[in-house]
Scaffold this active site. Structure first.
Site, PDB file in Angstrom:
ATOM      1  N   LYS A 138       5.656 -27.667 -16.776  1.00 47.64           N
ATOM      2  CA  LYS A 138       5.479 -26.482 -17.607  1.00 47.64           C
ATOM      3  C   LYS A 138       4.042 -26.367 -18.125  1.00 47.64           C
ATOM      4  CE  LYS A 138       9.566 -24.686 -17.292  1.00 47.64           C
ATOM      5  NZ  LYS A 138       9.771 -23.379 -16.641  1.00 47.64           N
ATOM      6  N   TYR A 177       9.283 -32.709 -16.560  1.00 49.29           N
ATOM      7  CA  TYR A 177       9.512 -31.316 -16.965  1.00 49.29           C
ATOM      8  C   TYR A 177       8.325 -30.777 -17.765  1.00 49.29           C
ATOM      9  CZ  TYR A 177      11.522 -27.297 -19.401  1.00 49.29           C
ATOM     10  OH  TYR A 177      11.747 -26.041 -19.911  1.00 49.29           O
TER      11      TYR A 177
END
Length: 255
Positions: free
Chosen positions: A165, A161
């Site tokens: 990002k 994750y």
């Protein structure tokens, strides 16, 4: 006072759930015509219907941001209905509504890694690629990419994750340089840990509460805390700001 987004057409990916739904309501409240782009078609329909019931102009489009045919169809449907695309908010992500594993790198499957990258990073690329021709033709546009404060703190057990990002940050900066001459701005908002789930469990509430300790403003972050930044980047108030990342987390990460 005039509404800041009166007449503008705004696409919100992942707009049928959680934070995305809050963005849609706030944008409509500022006069925007809202396109709710959501892989969960019924949720998109429900959100758009609620906006229309409140007097806004809204369109629901079932969209898989990881699929190029789907993002092209999103842009086409928006143009057919409204004739223009002024703002894109790349909010769709694998994290809250579509959970991910919270484990070390060597316990993450290749399939899960690819799924996170497909939505969180490829999805941003495909959505931008789909709307840019319309924005360039008008000589204006606002692209707002949603990253995460985890990029700056690097918490353990979420490396797929966080990496996705971090990619959004680099993507934002490069795209801002590519499209600035066309009157298009590209910026990133990096939220802190936000209670975005609509029916959070007690365990999840405790997890979100754990983020309070490091904040200068010691309280739980809720989706409404992000609305001001979104409206600012979507409006003319930010017309000379591009390639930037704004952290909205109550003063946890300061950079």
């Amino acid at each position: 006072m005039a509404k800041r987004l009166g007449g503008r057409v705004v696409i919100v990916t992942g707009g049928g759930h959680g934070i995305g739904k809050v963005y849609c309501r706030a944008l409509a409240g500022e006069g925007a015509r809202v396109v709710v782009a959501e892989i969960d078609g019924p949720a998109a329909d429900t959100t758009a219907a609620s906006l229309r019931a409140a007097g806004a102009d809204a369109l629901a489009v079932t969209t898989d941001v990881a699929d190029e045919t789907s993002t092209r169809a999103l842009a086409k449907a928006t143009l057919e209905r409204f004739g223009q695309i002024d703002v894109l908010i790349n909010n769709a992500a694998v994290f809250a509504t579509i959970p991910i594993s919270r484990v070390p790198l060597d316990e993450i499957s290749v399939e899960e890694w690819d799924r996170v990258m497909a939505v969180n990073l490829r999805g941003v690329f495909l959505a931008c690629k789909a709307v840019l021709p319309a924005m360039k033709a008008r000589g204006s546009g606002r692209i707002i990419n949603i990253a995460s404060g985890t990029v700056f703190s690097g918490p353990a057990t979420r490396i797929h994750y966080v990496t996705s990002k971090a990619g959004v940050l680099g993507f934002t900066r490069t795209l801002a340089r590519e499209v600035g001459a066309h009157g298009i701005t590209v910026n990133t908002i990096a939220p802190g840990s936000t209670l975005s789930e609509e029916n959070p469990t007690e365990e999840l509430k405790r997890f979100r509460q754990g983020a309070i300790q490091g904040r200068a403003i010691p309280r739980l972050q809720v989706p409404e805390d992000l609305v001001g930044a979104v409206i600012f980047f979507a409006s003319d108030e930010s017309a000379f700001i591009t390639g930037q990342a704004l952290v909205v987390d109550g003063g946890n990460v300061m950079h």
